[in-house]
Write an enzyme that holds these catalytic residues in place. Sequence first.
Site, short mmCIF file in Angstrom:
data_model
loop_
_atom_site.label_atom_id
_atom_site.label_comp_id
_atom_site.label_asym_id
_atom_site.label_seq_id
_atom_site.Cartn_x
_atom_site.Cartn_y
_atom_site.Cartn_z
N ASP A 121 -10.65 -6.06 -19.22
CA ASP A 121 -10.83 -7.11 -20.22
C ASP A 121 -9.47 -7.43 -20.84
O ASP A 121 -8.89 -6.62 -21.54
CB ASP A 121 -11.82 -6.63 -21.29
CG ASP A 121 -12.08 -7.67 -22.37
OD1 ASP A 121 -11.45 -8.75 -22.33
OD2 ASP A 121 -12.92 -7.40 -23.24
N HIS B 212 0.81 -1.22 0.00
CA HIS B 212 0.00 0.00 0.00
C HIS B 212 0.85 1.27 0.00
O HIS B 212 0.38 2.34 -0.41
CB HIS B 212 -0.93 -0.01 1.21
CG HIS B 212 -2.17 0.81 1.06
ND1 HIS B 212 -2.30 1.82 0.13
CD2 HIS B 212 -3.36 0.77 1.73
CE1 HIS B 212 -3.51 2.35 0.23
NE2 HIS B 212 -4.17 1.73 1.20
#
Length: 461
Positions: A387, A168
């Site tokens: 995608d 993070h």
Amino acid sequence: MAPSSQLEFNVVRKQPELLPPAEPTPFEWKELSDIDDQDGLRLHISGFFIYPPSTMSNVGRDNVARDIRLGLSKAMVFYYPLAGRIREGPNRKLSVECTGEGIMYCEADADVRLEQFGDIGALSMPFPFMDKVMFETVDDGILGTPLMYFQSTRFICGGIVIAGCYNHAIADGLGFYMFMAAAAQLARGAASPTPLPVWQRERLLSRVPPRVTFIHHEYIHDTPKTETANPLDNEPWPLHSIFFTRVDVAALRAQLPGHLRKSATSFEIISACLWRCRTAALRFAPDELSRLIIAVNARTKFGPPLPQGYYGNSIMLPMVVSEAGKLVLSGLGYAVELVIEAKGKVTEEYVKSVADYLVLNGRPHYVVTNTYLVSDLRQLVEMSKFDWGWGKPAYVGPADVGENAISFLATLKNGEEEGVVVPIRLPESAVGRFKSEVSKMVSFGCLEDVKPNRDGYLSRM
């Protein structure tokens, strides 16, 4: 069919590999911002990408792994600091050494069908397969270790889950999903990702000299005498997911005073409701302080705004505080006003003041005592961006909420009804009280846990 929570299945993992960038990358040192290296961000965060078999029917097993390797390795050419390692210098200052070593990747196969866990489009936390599709050996520390770990798990139906875990300190959630969208674009043949990544961490460094211009309750670790050890802290806090329909939100909105009824957002209303009900369920003493942190994206708060391709941490954590008794006994409008107040704090000057405060005070962790943190992920991701050539995923988002006191709002279609799903951790002894508190606040039935029914859709229990 066995309930998904009781489903026994196996996952066979291949040998993990260190995946380097597809091309040589610059060797250099890059300093992280003074927002990046605060104590509360020195951890790993996970994310899921669930692709149903309908999108994978014409994709071979080997092609999936090939596409993932290709996309990730090409993305690291543009996001080359992510292939490096974080080092700590004087005064706990973090930098990334751009070594080009790469990230970790592992392939795996599961002997179960995704649909055996319920309707794929309606899966929500807690994910029954989470532990088995996550990379198994993520290093505990954030220093000198790979900055990202990925596992792709193929199910016998042809569906696939890509589970990622990232450091993070190097990126916030938006930055991580930006990297994954870039990997998908490049796997499909793009010459470069859109947007191009931008470093510019210097824009979030502290000023010289630092000057704190706000009171940052979120980092001030004072403990009022009224706060005592909560016995609930010793209980397990299992993860639940609750579902708000449009009718539920409308019922809550109707309780607001006129000036808020039209202007308050669904996020402000739901966050206020959750904070109030959670405080009541946990049975804080009336004069005990209950804290709320609202995660606010500060990218657009600058003049000029941070570039679209900025992938560093720019989420601010403004806090508001109320005596628990006043919060629980007041109308919903009181809590909504406080949520709006928290969001409104974040300006460019506020961000600079946060950076200055963190540097002057040793980069502290945000306050967790009696604190509830809420984030809105509904606009964070567009499914079409992920995608890889197989079609859109059915789910993109965190794999878990991590700490006990964190929730986020996400869009979910429960059968034919679209609404907002919110994962929340609660001690078992407080779950019933929480449901009761929420049911008092909505005029439409009783808000309950989200779970698959026999048709696989999410329903109230």
